[in-house]
Design an enzyme around this catalytic site. Structure first.
Site, PDB file in Angstrom:
ATOM      1  N   GLU A   1       0.053  -3.352   4.521  1.00  0.00           N
ATOM      2  CA  GLU A   1      -1.029  -2.367   4.619  1.00  0.00           C
ATOM      3  C   GLU A   1      -1.081  -1.694   5.997  1.00  0.00           C
ATOM      4  O   GLU A   1      -0.652  -2.284   6.982  1.00  0.00           O
ATOM      5  CB  GLU A   1      -2.376  -3.085   4.439  1.00  0.00           C
ATOM      6  N   ASP A   2      -1.671  -0.491   6.021  1.00  0.00           N
ATOM      7  CA  ASP A   2      -1.899   0.179   7.310  1.00  0.00           C
ATOM      8  C   ASP A   2      -3.393   0.330   7.596  1.00  0.00           C
ATOM      9  O   ASP A   2      -3.758   0.965   8.587  1.00  0.00           O
ATOM     10  CB  ASP A   2      -1.246   1.568   7.336  1.00  0.00           C
TER      11      ASP A   2
ATOM     12  N   LYS B   1     -10.843  -1.553  -2.200  1.00  0.00           N
ATOM     13  CA  LYS B   1     -10.540  -2.339  -1.013  1.00  0.00           C
ATOM     14  C   LYS B   1     -11.777  -2.234  -0.115  1.00  0.00           C
ATOM     15  O   LYS B   1     -12.363  -1.153  -0.053  1.00  0.00           O
ATOM     16  CB  LYS B   1      -9.322  -1.758  -0.274  1.00  0.00           C
TER      17      LYS B   1
ATOM     18  N   LYS C   1      -9.136   5.288   5.729  1.00  0.00           N
ATOM     19  CA  LYS C   1      -7.857   4.803   5.193  1.00  0.00           C
ATOM     20  C   LYS C   1      -8.096   3.694   4.179  1.00  0.00           C
ATOM     21  O   LYS C   1      -8.820   2.739   4.462  1.00  0.00           O
ATOM     22  CB  LYS C   1      -6.954   4.311   6.323  1.00  0.00           C
ATOM     23  N   GLY C   2      -7.492   3.833   3.008  1.00  0.00           N
ATOM     24  CA  GLY C   2      -7.637   2.821   1.960  1.00  0.00           C
ATOM     25  C   GLY C   2      -8.945   2.939   1.189  1.00  0.00           C
ATOM     26  O   GLY C   2      -9.170   2.209   0.242  1.00  0.00           O
TER      27      GLY C   2
ATOM     28  N   ASN D   1      -3.398   9.789  -6.818  1.00  0.00           N
ATOM     29  CA  ASN D   1      -2.174  10.601  -6.734  1.00  0.00           C
ATOM     30  C   ASN D   1      -0.924   9.753  -6.521  1.00  0.00           C
ATOM     31  O   ASN D   1       0.179  10.303  -6.401  1.00  0.00           O
ATOM     32  CB  ASN D   1      -2.297  11.604  -5.579  1.00  0.00           C
TER      33      ASN D   1
ATOM     34  N   ASP E   1       0.883  -1.154   0.000  1.00  0.00           N
ATOM     35  CA  ASP E   1       0.000   0.000   0.000  1.00  0.00           C
ATOM     36  C   ASP E   1       0.940   1.228   0.000  1.00  0.00           C
ATOM     37  O   ASP E   1       2.130   1.093   0.319  1.00  0.00           O
ATOM     38  CB  ASP E   1      -0.829  -0.066   1.291  1.00  0.00           C
ATOM     39  N   LEU E   2       0.442   2.392  -0.365  1.00  0.00           N
ATOM     40  CA  LEU E   2       1.313   3.587  -0.379  1.00  0.00           C
ATOM     41  C   LEU E   2       1.096   4.464   0.859  1.00  0.00           C
ATOM     42  O   LEU E   2       1.994   4.614   1.699  1.00  0.00           O
ATOM     43  CB  LEU E   2       1.049   4.398  -1.651  1.00  0.00           C
ATOM     44  N   ASP E   3      -0.122   5.038   0.933  1.00  0.00           N
ATOM     45  CA  ASP E   3      -0.395   5.994   2.012  1.00  0.00           C
ATOM     46  C   ASP E   3      -0.338   5.302   3.368  1.00  0.00           C
ATOM     47  O   ASP E   3      -1.134   4.410   3.640  1.00  0.00           O
ATOM     48  CB  ASP E   3      -1.793   6.611   1.830  1.00  0.00           C
TER      49      ASP E   3
ATOM     50  N   THR F   1       1.484  10.017   3.906  1.00  0.00           N
ATOM     51  CA  THR F   1       0.471  10.873   3.281  1.00  0.00           C
ATOM     52  C   THR F   1      -0.878  10.700   3.959  1.00  0.00           C
ATOM     53  O   THR F   1      -1.774  11.529   3.749  1.00  0.00           O
ATOM     54  CB  THR F   1       0.349  10.556   1.781  1.00  0.00           C
TER      55      THR F   1
ATOM     56  N   ARG G   1     -11.658   8.214  -2.834  1.00  0.00           N
ATOM     57  CA  ARG G   1     -11.996   9.616  -2.529  1.00  0.00           C
ATOM     58  C   ARG G   1     -13.497   9.809  -2.374  1.00  0.00           C
ATOM     59  O   ARG G   1     -13.968  10.350  -1.378  1.00  0.00           O
ATOM     60  CB  ARG G   1     -11.459  10.516  -3.652  1.00  0.00           C
TER      61      ARG G   1
ATOM     62  N   ALA H   1      -4.978   2.857  -3.394  1.00  0.00           N
ATOM     63  CA  ALA H   1      -6.288   3.353  -3.848  1.00  0.00           C
ATOM     64  C   ALA H   1      -6.206   4.790  -4.336  1.00  0.00           C
ATOM     65  O   ALA H   1      -7.186   5.336  -4.834  1.00  0.00           O
ATOM     66  CB  ALA H   1      -7.287   3.254  -2.705  1.00  0.00           C
ATOM     67  N   SER H   2      -5.025   5.409  -4.206  1.00  0.00           N
ATOM     68  CA  SER H   2      -4.907   6.843  -4.511  1.00  0.00           C
ATOM     69  C   SER H   2      -4.575   7.122  -5.971  1.00  0.00           C
ATOM     70  O   SER H   2      -3.607   6.596  -6.514  1.00  0.00           O
ATOM     71  CB  SER H   2      -3.830   7.464  -3.632  1.00  0.00           C
TER      72      SER H   2
HETATM   73  P1  B16 Z   1      -6.910   9.939  -3.725  1.00  0.00           P
HETATM   74  P2  B16 Z   1      -3.760   3.911  -0.010  1.00  0.00           P
HETATM   75  C1  B16 Z   1      -5.769   5.680  -0.133  1.00  0.00           C
HETATM   76  O1  B16 Z   1      -4.448   5.318  -0.412  1.00  0.00           O
HETATM   77  C2  B16 Z   1      -5.854   6.480   1.153  1.00  0.00           C
HETATM   78  O2  B16 Z   1      -5.574   5.642   2.262  1.00  0.00           O
HETATM   79  C3  B16 Z   1      -7.239   7.046   1.328  1.00  0.00           C
HETATM   80  O3  B16 Z   1      -7.270   7.850   2.499  1.00  0.00           O
HETATM   81  C4  B16 Z   1      -7.595   7.887   0.095  1.00  0.00           C
HETATM   82  O4  B16 Z   1      -8.933   8.396   0.199  1.00  0.00           O
HETATM   83  C5  B16 Z   1      -7.474   7.011  -1.147  1.00  0.00           C
HETATM   84  O5  B16 Z   1      -6.152   6.517  -1.242  1.00  0.00           O
HETATM   85  C6  B16 Z   1      -7.782   7.795  -2.422  1.00  0.00           C
HETATM   86  O6  B16 Z   1      -6.801   8.769  -2.609  1.00  0.00           O
HETATM   87  O7  B16 Z   1      -7.976  10.891  -3.249  1.00  0.00           O
HETATM   88  O8  B16 Z   1      -5.517  10.537  -3.717  1.00  0.00           O
HETATM   89  O9  B16 Z   1      -7.250   9.282  -5.033  1.00  0.00           O
HETATM   90  O10 B16 Z   1      -3.737   3.866   1.478  1.00  0.00           O
HETATM   91  O11 B16 Z   1      -4.603   2.816  -0.671  1.00  0.00           O
HETATM   92  O12 B16 Z   1      -2.374   4.040  -0.620  1.00  0.00           O
HETATM   93 MG    MG Z   2      -2.835   3.122   3.404  1.00  0.00          MG
END
Ligand code: B16
Ligand code: MG
Length: 225
Positions: A173-174, A149, A47-48, A122, A11-13, A19, A51, A119-120
């Site tokens: 994962e976190d 997820k 988390k995960g 970004n 996972d990233l964030d 982040t 948006r 899931a981001s």
């Molecule tokens: P974005 P991960 C997730 O990233 C975040 O945990 C979650 O808080 C966020 O809403 C989601 O990405 C979408 O991100 O708005 O940048 O597309 O934890 O799966 O790396």
């Molecule tokens: Mg995460």
């Protein structure tokens, strides 16, 4: 089964970099503007989560409840993202979480493939700012997925693009939704956080600083015998 470890999918964030804190701050600003209470405890549920689904959960906290049109929701989600993009603009390689740099090197040296299942939308920009894009063999394009997820799709897709069976992978994962996704994919799940939060994880580490290739490969092998 006697399966050897072939890939680690991250996972990233909250795993590669913090982040998760910036997502929290951006959502908090939106919640304050709408007079909706928003705590760190509630933020754990986001988390995960994608948006738009995060926004729906946040708006569901409004008291009294209020209906939002699709256009209003799009505007709020866009604004949250603009705040988030401003917050991540200053990310540098120094923002890698502890132990990640060394762990990635250990995996490369051992010939273990690596992937990102975030899931981001970004994620590619964050990886570039951290200077680690080339250290991952695949980064799943979340815009091409149908399910969020805790559905296993993102982890199964990462394994497929690495040419590896899910059963030969570790997922890190976190978020509880992320651990559920890893387990549903049939992978060995490593959670970063406190044990009580992750009853389904195969291993729980208090911090990314504890990630160690040899130890994890051994624990993985014990479950695959
Ligand atoms: P974005 P991960 C997730 O990233 C975040 O945990 C979650 O808080 C966020 O809403 C989601 O990405 C979408 O991100 O708005 O940048 O597309 O934890 O799966 O790396
Ligand atoms: Mg995460």
């Amino acid at each position: 089964m006697n399966q050897t470890l072939q890939a680690v999918i991250f996972d990233l964030d909250g795993v590669i970099t913090d982040t998760a804190e910036y997502h929290f701050q951006a959502w908090k600003a939106i919640a304050e503007e709408l007079n909706i209470p928003f705590t760190r405890e509630f933020n754990e549920h986001l988390k995960g989560v994608s948006r738009i689904d995060s926004l729906k959960l946040l708006l569901g906290q409004a008291n009294p409840p209020r209906a939002y049109s699709a256009a209003e929701m799009d505007e709020l989600a866009d604004r949250k993202n603009k705040l988030y993009v401003e917050l991540i603009a200053g990310i540098t390689p120094a923002d890698l979480l502890p132990g990640i740099d060394v762990f990635l090197s250990e995996l490369r040296e051992a010939g273990i493939k690596t992937g990102i299942a975030s899931a981001s939308k970004n994620a590619p920009a964050v990886l570039r700012s951290l200077g680690v894009t080339s250290r991952f063999d695949t980064v799943v394009d979340v815009t091409r997925l149908k399910n969020n997820k805790p559905d296993p799709e993102i982890f199964v897709t990462a394994a497929a693009s690495l040419g590896v069976e899910p059963g030969a992978c570790i997922g890190v994962e976190d978020a509880v939704s992320g651990i559920d996704a890893i387990k549903a994919a049939g992978m060995f799940a490593v959670a970063i956080g406190s044990g009580s939060q992750f009853p389904k994880a195969d291993a729980v580490l208090p911090s990314t600083a504890e990630l160690n290739y040899r130890e994890l490969a051994q624990r993985f092998a014990e479950t695959r015998r």
